[in-house]
Design a protein around this motif. Structure first.
Motif, PDB file in Angstrom:
ATOM      1  N   GLY A   1       0.155  -4.332  -7.430  1.00 52.57           N
ATOM      2  CA  GLY A   1       1.168  -3.329  -7.107  1.00 52.57           C
ATOM      3  C   GLY A   1       0.965  -2.722  -5.726  1.00 52.57           C
ATOM      4  O   GLY A   1       0.150  -3.199  -4.936  1.00 52.57           O
TER       5      GLY A   1
ATOM      6  N   THR B   1       0.002   0.509  -4.965  1.00 49.75           N
ATOM      7  CA  THR B   1      -0.816   1.716  -4.811  1.00 49.75           C
ATOM      8  C   THR B   1      -2.220   1.391  -4.310  1.00 49.75           C
ATOM      9  O   THR B   1      -2.619   0.216  -4.255  1.00 49.75           O
ATOM     10  CB  THR B   1      -0.911   2.489  -6.152  1.00 49.75           C
ATOM     11  OG1 THR B   1      -1.441   1.630  -7.136  1.00 49.75           O
ATOM     12  CG2 THR B   1       0.449   2.995  -6.590  1.00 49.75           C
TER      13      THR B   1
ATOM     14  N   ASP C   1      -5.023   1.648  -5.552  1.00 44.22           N
ATOM     15  CA  ASP C   1      -5.974   0.987  -6.463  1.00 44.22           C
ATOM     16  C   ASP C   1      -5.575  -0.465  -6.742  1.00 44.22           C
ATOM     17  O   ASP C   1      -6.168  -1.136  -7.573  1.00 44.22           O
ATOM     18  CB  ASP C   1      -6.114   1.773  -7.780  1.00 44.22           C
ATOM     19  CG  ASP C   1      -4.790   1.936  -8.504  1.00 44.22           C
ATOM     20  OD1 ASP C   1      -3.756   1.479  -7.970  1.00 44.22           O
ATOM     21  OD2 ASP C   1      -4.778   2.527  -9.601  1.00 44.22           O
ATOM     22  N   ASP C   2      -4.552  -0.939  -6.066  1.00 48.38           N
ATOM     23  CA  ASP C   2      -4.121  -2.338  -6.270  1.00 48.38           C
ATOM     24  C   ASP C   2      -4.727  -3.205  -5.174  1.00 48.38           C
ATOM     25  O   ASP C   2      -4.195  -3.322  -4.074  1.00 48.38           O
ATOM     26  CB  ASP C   2      -2.595  -2.418  -6.263  1.00 48.38           C
ATOM     27  CG  ASP C   2      -1.994  -1.708  -7.471  1.00 48.38           C
ATOM     28  OD1 ASP C   2      -2.617  -1.782  -8.552  1.00 48.38           O
ATOM     29  OD2 ASP C   2      -0.936  -1.094  -7.337  1.00 48.38           O
TER      30      ASP C   2
HETATM   31 MG    MG Z   1      -1.032  -1.148  -9.957  1.00 43.12          MG
END
Ligand code: MG
Ligand code: ATP
Length: 427
Positions: A70, A72, A74-75
């Motif tokens: 994704g 964000t 943390d991706d």
């Molecule tokens: Mg994600």
């Protein structure tokens, strides 16, 4: 074939999200003959993901990684993999156009950060994501610096949300695997779904008769869930089709009436199909299942052709008012009783003018039980053109399991009744 699965996500480590990808992907892959040999879940930290990918690439022919694609912070999966394999990331115009149109069609502005999802490592194949913005990625790691002899591996990255991952796996990953890593020998797998019979009884009935096939290489497995036992028959090699076919015939001969479907078929799907074929209609009168049967039936596309109405009559007053259950039946036998289940089914059938009417009344607990009717007691009624039947069941489980098992029993009673009624005349 060595197949490894890496599920990324700190939420998995914190117990906030159940790792359903693990089960779902293992099941899909196993049914295709690509049995997963190792699976690991790691948090969204760079070093953990990197370590897991390196280790898996050192062993496996196929590595499937989920999550972290994704937009964000943390991706990290896409960037980490590109870095690890020394690949440049390039913006893919088609993916960017897809992301743009995804937001446009939803009349939402496109956040700048979503653009990172259009970055594709050099040489990677884009797996289209019609249900989201992050595409999946597949790449052949060749030569593979982590594997002895630099033997190549395939690395497949899939988005985290299940509604994006599942169709992507079915529509693009399955054909890709079959094309780039065809199985050396033919693989055949069949799942027979049963209800109304316990796991150990299934095993008792079919285990010995299938022994000869098991010795010849048949893989026989059981999977028990509330109200249901699956029998899995699988074989490899040129003879696989025959072996599985013979084993299936034996199982059907021994426990045929309990088998309601094959592969992923649900009991409610079977019910909707059977009723549709017969142009028959259904009404429901539920008490302790609180609409669970209606929920299951309406999960099936095409349910509107068969389900006329479902009433949740929880109180005695509602049973009287909407279904015409008699006060004296309630007084004399109690709401949880065979006569009330019968009157509920008959009332629903008359009120709703359906061919079949199914009713349920029981004690889900934890309180409300008596010595004669302990918690878990349930009566299932069924009215059809040939009359009314009611059966007693005993499901002493937590409320949710109670509902699951009871709805399964009710739908199974309906299935068997439909199959035994050769002709249904309209009401
Ligand atoms: Mg994600
Ligand atoms: P997104 O664009 O939504 O950020 P992503 O590809 O980055 O997608 P994640 O951020 O890892 O994926 O996960 C997104 C959501 O998908 C999670 O919040 C979780 O609800 C679900 N999810 C992720 N991994 C799993 C898993 N292994 N099992 C079940 N659900 C999962």
């Amino acid at each position: 074939m060595i197949v490894e699965l890496i599920n990324t996500g700190s939420e998995l480590m914190l117990g906030r999200v159940l790792n359903t990808h693990q089960q779902w992907l293992c099941r899909q892959l196993a049914d295709l003959g690509y049995v997963v040999t190792r699976q690991v879940a790691v948090p969204d930290t760079g070093s953990d993901i990197e370590q897991a990918v390196k280790e898996a690439l050192a062993r496996a022919d196929v590595v499937i990684a989920t999550g972290g694609l994704g937009p964000t912070s943390d991706d990290l999966t896409r960037d980490l993999v590109a870095q690890l394999l020394g690949k440049e990331l390039r913006e893919d115009a088609a993916v960017l156009a897809h992301i743009r149109s995804f937001f446009e069609s939803r009349k939402r502005p496109m956040p700048e950060r979503t653009k990172v999802q259009a970055m594709v490592p050099d040489g990677a194949t884009v797996l289209h994501n019609p249900h989201g913005t992050a595409p999946g990625l597949a790449m052949e790691v060749k030569p593979n610096p982590f594997r002895p002899g630099s033997q190549p591996s395939w690395l497949i990255m899939l988005p985290g949300p299940p509604r994006e991952l599942r169709p992507m796996f079915t529509d693009t990953v399955t054909p890709l695997l079959q094309q780039v890593l065809p199985l050396a020998s033919r693989f055949v797998c069949r799942t027979l779904r049963t209800t109304g019979i316990g796991e150990s009884v299934v095993q008792e009935k079919i285990g010995d008769p299938l022994q000869r096939w098991v010795e010849a290489g048949l893989d026989l497995g059981y999977c028990a869930r509330p109200g249901q036992v699956d029998v899995r028959l699988a074989a490899r090699g040129g003879d696989a089709e025959r072996q599985v076919g013979e084993a299936e015939a034996i199982v059907r001969g021994l426990i045929g009436p309990y088998i309601y479907g094959v592969e992923d078929e649900d009991l409610e799907t079977v019910i909707v199909r059977l009723l549709t074929e017969r142009k028959a209609t259904l009404a429901l009168a539920e008490s302790c299942t609180g609409g669970c049967i209606a929920n299951r039936v309406t999960n099936v596309p095409g349910a509107s052709a068969v389900l006329l109405a479902g009433l949740v009559t929880y109180s005695n007053a509602a049973k009287q008012k909407f279904l015409g259950v008699h006060a004296e039946t309630l007084d004399r036998h109690g709401a949880v009783s065979k006569p009330v289940a019968r009157e509920m089914a008959e009332g629903a059938r008359n009120q709703i003018q359906a061919d079949y009417a199914l009713s349920v009344t029981g004690i889900a607990g934890p309180s409300g039980g008596t010595p004669e009717k302990p918690v878990g007691t349930v009566y299932i009624g069924l009215a059809d053109p040939s009359g009314t039947i009611a059966e007693r069941q005993f499901n002493p489980y937590d409320r949710e399991t109670f509902k699951q098992v009871t709805t399964q029993q009710a739908l199974e009673l309906l299935r068997r009744t439909i199959l035994s009624d050769s002709v249904v005349s309209p009401v």
